[in-house]
Design an enzyme around this catalytic site. Structure first.
Site, short mmCIF file in Angstrom:
data_model
loop_
_atom_site.label_atom_id
_atom_site.label_comp_id
_atom_site.label_asym_id
_atom_site.label_seq_id
_atom_site.Cartn_x
_atom_site.Cartn_y
_atom_site.Cartn_z
N HIS A 42 0.59 -1.35 -0.24
CA HIS A 42 -0.46 -0.04 0.11
C HIS A 42 0.87 1.25 0.21
CE1 HIS A 42 -3.71 1.81 -0.40
NE2 HIS A 42 -3.56 2.75 0.23
N TYR A 53 1.71 5.52 -2.54
CA TYR A 53 1.93 6.60 -1.99
C TYR A 53 3.12 6.94 -3.35
CZ TYR A 53 -2.02 6.25 0.03
OH TYR A 53 -3.53 5.79 0.02
N HIS A 64 -11.47 0.80 -9.47
CA HIS A 64 -10.91 2.10 -8.19
C HIS A 64 -9.28 2.00 -8.66
CE1 HIS A 64 -8.50 3.46 -4.50
NE2 HIS A 64 -8.08 2.44 -4.53
N PHE A 65 -8.10 1.05 -8.97
CA PHE A 65 -6.67 1.63 -9.14
C PHE A 65 -6.46 2.09 -10.34
CE2 PHE A 65 -6.11 -3.53 -9.50
CZ PHE A 65 -6.19 -3.61 -10.84
N HIS A 66 -7.81 1.71 -11.45
CA HIS A 66 -7.49 2.81 -12.80
C HIS A 66 -7.86 3.80 -12.82
CE1 HIS A 66 -7.14 -1.65 -14.38
NE2 HIS A 66 -6.29 -0.95 -15.05
N ARG A 88 -12.35 -10.34 -10.52
CA ARG A 88 -11.20 -9.55 -10.52
C ARG A 88 -10.62 -9.80 -11.29
NH1 ARG A 88 -6.77 -6.83 -6.68
NH2 ARG A 88 -5.23 -6.25 -8.60
N ARG A 89 -10.14 -10.39 -11.67
CA ARG A 89 -9.52 -12.05 -12.50
C ARG A 89 -9.53 -12.76 -12.48
NH1 ARG A 89 -4.07 -10.81 -8.44
NH2 ARG A 89 -3.40 -9.44 -9.25
FE1 HAS Z 1 -6.51 1.90 -3.15
C1 HAS Z 1 -6.22 -1.31 -3.74
C2 HAS Z 1 -7.59 1.89 -0.24
C3 HAS Z 1 -5.98 5.23 -2.66
C4 HAS Z 1 -3.77 1.86 -5.54
N1 HAS Z 1 -5.71 0.52 -3.99
C5 HAS Z 1 -5.95 -1.03 -4.38
C6 HAS Z 1 -5.26 -1.40 -6.01
C7 HAS Z 1 -4.70 -0.51 -6.07
C8 HAS Z 1 -4.46 0.72 -5.50
C9 HAS Z 1 -2.96 -0.57 -7.20
O1 HAS Z 1 -9.04 -0.23 1.58
C10 HAS Z 1 -4.85 -2.85 -5.38
C11 HAS Z 1 -4.60 -3.49 -4.86
C12 HAS Z 1 -4.50 -5.09 -5.45
O2 HAS Z 1 -3.87 -5.65 -6.88
O3 HAS Z 1 -4.94 -5.81 -4.86
N2 HAS Z 1 -6.51 3.47 -2.15
C13 HAS Z 1 -7.16 3.68 -0.59
C14 HAS Z 1 -7.27 4.57 -0.04
C15 HAS Z 1 -7.12 5.59 -0.59
C16 HAS Z 1 -6.28 4.48 -1.93
C17 HAS Z 1 -8.56 4.90 1.13
N3 HAS Z 1 -5.50 3.80 -3.81
C18 HAS Z 1 -4.94 4.51 -3.83
C19 HAS Z 1 -3.97 5.63 -5.00
C20 HAS Z 1 -3.77 4.71 -5.90
C21 HAS Z 1 -4.32 3.16 -5.76
C22 HAS Z 1 -3.79 7.05 -4.74
C23 HAS Z 1 -2.65 4.55 -6.57
C24 HAS Z 1 -1.98 5.88 -6.58
N4 HAS Z 1 -6.86 0.66 -1.76
C25 HAS Z 1 -7.70 1.00 -0.71
C26 HAS Z 1 -8.47 -0.32 -0.13
C27 HAS Z 1 -7.51 -0.77 -1.36
C28 HAS Z 1 -6.86 -1.04 -2.44
C29 HAS Z 1 -8.68 -0.60 0.37
C30 HAS Z 1 -7.79 -2.96 -1.61
C31 HAS Z 1 -9.02 -3.28 -1.36
C32 HAS Z 1 -9.22 -4.48 -1.74
O4 HAS Z 1 -10.04 -5.32 -1.14
O5 HAS Z 1 -8.35 -5.52 -2.82
C33 HAS Z 1 -6.88 6.96 -0.06
O6 HAS Z 1 -5.87 7.30 -0.40
C34 HAS Z 1 -7.89 7.79 -1.08
C35 HAS Z 1 -8.37 9.41 -0.78
C36 HAS Z 1 -8.64 9.92 -1.99
C37 HAS Z 1 -9.32 11.60 -2.20
C38 HAS Z 1 -9.56 11.75 -3.35
C39 HAS Z 1 -9.02 13.94 -3.03
C40 HAS Z 1 -9.50 14.36 -4.42
C41 HAS Z 1 -8.38 14.92 -5.15
C42 HAS Z 1 -8.68 15.77 -6.60
C43 HAS Z 1 -9.46 16.49 -6.22
C44 HAS Z 1 -9.85 17.36 -7.62
C45 HAS Z 1 -9.31 18.92 -7.91
C46 HAS Z 1 -9.73 18.99 -9.32
C47 HAS Z 1 -9.01 19.71 -6.86
C48 HAS Z 1 -9.97 11.57 -0.65
C49 HAS Z 1 -7.28 15.43 -4.36
C50 HAS Z 1 -10.88 20.22 -9.71
C51 HAS Z 1 -10.71 20.84 -10.43
C52 HAS Z 1 -11.99 21.72 -11.07
C53 HAS Z 1 -11.37 22.46 -12.50
C54 HAS Z 1 -12.82 21.50 -10.97
#
Ligand code: HAS
Length: 568
Positions: free
Chosen positions: A225, A229, A379-381, A442-443
């Site tokens: 995990h 980051y 999610h991860f894509h 998933r797979r």
């Molecule tokens: Fe995740 C599974 C939880 C973030 C990647 N994640 C995965 C896997 C990958 C992955 C590759 O709790 C699969 C692994 C595998 O092969 O099994 N993930 C989270 C949580 C976050 C999170 C809580 N993941 C990421 C990021 C990844 C990533 C970043 C890659 C870079 N994830 C999980 C969990 C699993 C999981 C479980 C396991 C599930 C299972 O059962 O297998 C957090 O860090 C996310 C926080 C993000 C936010 C979004 C903030 C939004 C922003 C955009 C703002 C937009 C603006 C635009 C400013 C709260 C910053 C405004 C502009 C205008 C013009 C209007």
């Protein structure tokens, strides 16, 4: 306060090495993206095998995941870090350290590629047991990681010298972001090294027949995990440092940006058990603790959403915006001379859904519904395949242009890439997620009987989501081909200025930056808290995993991945 600076001239050897670091992964990406596309066609039943030359489902998926999620991201982290350190610290890299780092990374990648291409490492990018690869895969992957460590160690003397020469100035924000990125990487690759050296390599060499599977998986997710980051934070460096300036404004708060990076240092590591909620052998209490800490690691991303949006709003106002939402329209979305705006905005819009679905995954009870379903791929894509991938594409092209002195060709086409990609992804990923909620795995390599109307396993709803995912993938592949076209045109262009002139547009901060006495300009206290949290959250789970008896998994060169064979 950070101000605009002149370019930094990279030394000839480092320039050559950086061109290799930036180009090799883009060339490999042709194979990685191709195999991703084939997966979607295969899952929709449009083709019967997932690649050319007899490449099977698991082999194609391994090539896709390892190239896109491991090789591309590691090379990018290193070359972007190399560029940031030289530009902001105004010092050249140490030549022999740079050469050693690049040599290890390139050598390791090629070494791991051979067994993958020969079908001797169909272990997917998560490569934990019971799937087993040929030893050269594990050794190659280890060399790739060691090469990235060497790069990081090479930045430390530069940083020390800069701090001695600038005692009353906080570390430049971009440097802080990359140092935190690599501290997270260094800490989280230690358990991976333990898994490789003491479990996977001896097992794949045949020195031991049995392996402790829960221990190997816990060590893997200890790394797995925080790894995400390591992928994400270079994109955040771009969002905080480059985007506000490129959009025509200032960074809303450098203080908030510093705090964001430091919170990642504290919270991004002790969360790996959220990948193991369904696994036996680890008490619920520890899974619950990791769930809580996973919610904590979302906080710096929420802070980023606020700070980056406020910076963009400021940029819109500078460009003449008046009303509540007018600033959105005033942003230079289509300015072909500022491609990082398009690459960043498209990534941010994707990440809204990508991040929110992460919070769904983190919830212990909701996770029971979506674990191991298409929801996870969705999610991860939208995370690694969205903001991370787009920043990598945008910055790699820019770096290639600066290192070679060749201007980016096809600028209009270039800014179409992120929006096309976002459109495709906003079809592909929600289709995968809805499919996942409907139970789609998933797979899957189970003969795809759900596509056959005469089969008792036929599922019309899965057919619909699989086709929608394939349509999204077609749009994404078009975007990628346009990108490659722009890259090739740029390679073919004659150089217009000397190569190796690094330059990053750097945003000033709207509110005053933190003084050097502030806690957000210090690294050690945060590192200390991170280590304590890691020990608290992993000590017992690792002891519990250690108690599990080893399990013998048969291995012969003809049967390198027994679990895959069983599923076939
Ligand atoms: Fe995740 C599974 C939880 C973030 C990647 N994640 C995965 C896997 C990958 C992955 C590759 O709790 C699969 C692994 C595998 O092969 O099994 N993930 C989270 C949580 C976050 C999170 C809580 N993941 C990421 C990021 C990844 C990533 C970043 C890659 C870079 N994830 C999980 C969990 C699993 C999981 C479980 C396991 C599930 C299972 O059962 O297998 C957090 O860090 C996310 C926080 C993000 C936010 C979004 C903030 C939004 C922003 C955009 C703002 C937009 C603006 C635009 C400013 C709260 C910053 C405004 C502009 C205008 C013009 C209007």
């Amino acid at each position: 306060m950070e101000t605009r600076r002149e370019f930094f001239q990279v030394a000839p050897l480092s320039r050559l090495l950086m061109i290799i670091e930036v180009s090799l992964p883009i060339i490999l990406l042709l194979l990685g993206v191709y195999h991703g596309f084939m997966q979607t066609l295969y899952r929709a039943g449009i083709i019967q095998s997932s690649g050319f030359a007899g490449i099977n489902y698991y082999q194609g998926l391994t090539l896709h995941g390892v190239i896109n999620a491991v090789v591309l991201t590691t090379f990018f982290g290193v070359v972007f870090g190399n560029a940031i350190m030289q530009f902001y610290l105004r010092q050249p890299l140490i030549p022999w350290v740079h050469a050693l780092s690049t040599g290890l990374m390139v050598g390791g990648t090629l070494m791991a590629a051979v067994p993958m291409l020969l079908g001797l490492a169909d272990v997917l990018y998560t490569f934990y047991p019971p799937l087993k690869a040929h030893p050269t895969f594990y050794i190659g992957a280890t060399l790739l990681v060691v090469g990235s460590w060497v790069a990081f160690f090479g930045w430390i003397p530069l940083l020390r010298r800069w701090m001695q020469e600038n005692p009353n100035t906080p570390m430049p924000l971009a440097v802080l972001g990359m140092v935190v990125t690599f501290l997270i990487w260094l800490i989280c690759t230690i358990p991976l090294a333990v898994e490789m050296l003491f479990l996977l390599i001896p097992w794949s060499l045949g020195w031991v027949q049995a392996i402790n599977i829960p221990l190997a998986r816990t060590l893997f997710w200890f790394f797995g995990h925080p790894l995400v980051y390591f992928w994400l934070l270079p994109a955040y460096v771009v969002y905080y440092v480059i985007l506000p300036k490129a959009a025509g404004g200032k960074l809303y708060s450098a203080y908030a940006a510093r705090l964001t990076f430091l919170l990642f240092l504290v919270f991004s590591i002790p969360v790996g058990l959220h990948h193991q909620y369904t696994e036996p052998g680890i008490d619920r209490f520890w899974k619950g603790l990791h769930a809580l800490l996973t919610f904590a690691v979302a906080i710096p991303s929420f802070m980023t959403a606020f700070t980056v949006a406020a910076s963009l709003e400021h940029a819109g106002v500078q460009r003449g915006a008046k009303g509540l939402f007018d600033w959105i329209a005033k942003l230079p979305w289509l300015n072909a001379n500022r491609p990082m705006v398009a690459y960043s905005l498209a990534g941010l819009l994707i990440f809204i859904l990508g991040g929110l679905t992460g919070i769904v995954n983190a919830s212990y009870n909701l996770n029971q519904t979506i674990h191991n379903t298409g929801f996870i791929s969705g999610h991860f894509h939208m995370t690694v395949g969205g903001p991370v991938f787009l920043v990598i594409l945008g910055v790699s092209l820019e770096l290639f242009s600066q290192l070679t002195g060749k201007p980016i060709r096809g600028r209009g086409w270039n800014i179409a890439v992120p929006y096309l990609w976002a459109l495709g992804l906003y079809i592909f990923s929600p289709a995968m997620m809805v499919g996942g909620l409907l139970g789609q795995p998933r797979r899957t390599n189970m003969g795809l009987t759900y596509l056959d109307p005469s089969s008792p396993h036929f599922r019309l709803d899965w057919v619909v989501t699989s086709y929608l995912a394939a349509i999204g993938a077609v749009i994404m592949i078009v975007a990628f081909l346009v990108y490659i076209g722009v890259w090739v045109a740029t390679v073919a262009a004659p150089a217009e200025r000397p190569g190796g002139q690094l330059y990053f547009p750097t945003a000033e901060t709207l509110h005053q930056d933190a003084p050097t006495t502030s806690i957000v300009t210090k690294l050690r206290p945060w590192l200390g808290v991170a280590v304590v949290l890691i020990l608290l959250s992993y000590w017992v789970p690792l002891r519990q995993a250690l108690r599990t008896p080893d399990k013998a998994v048969p291995y012969t060169p003809d049967n390198p991945t027994p679990a895959v064979q069983v599923q076939k």
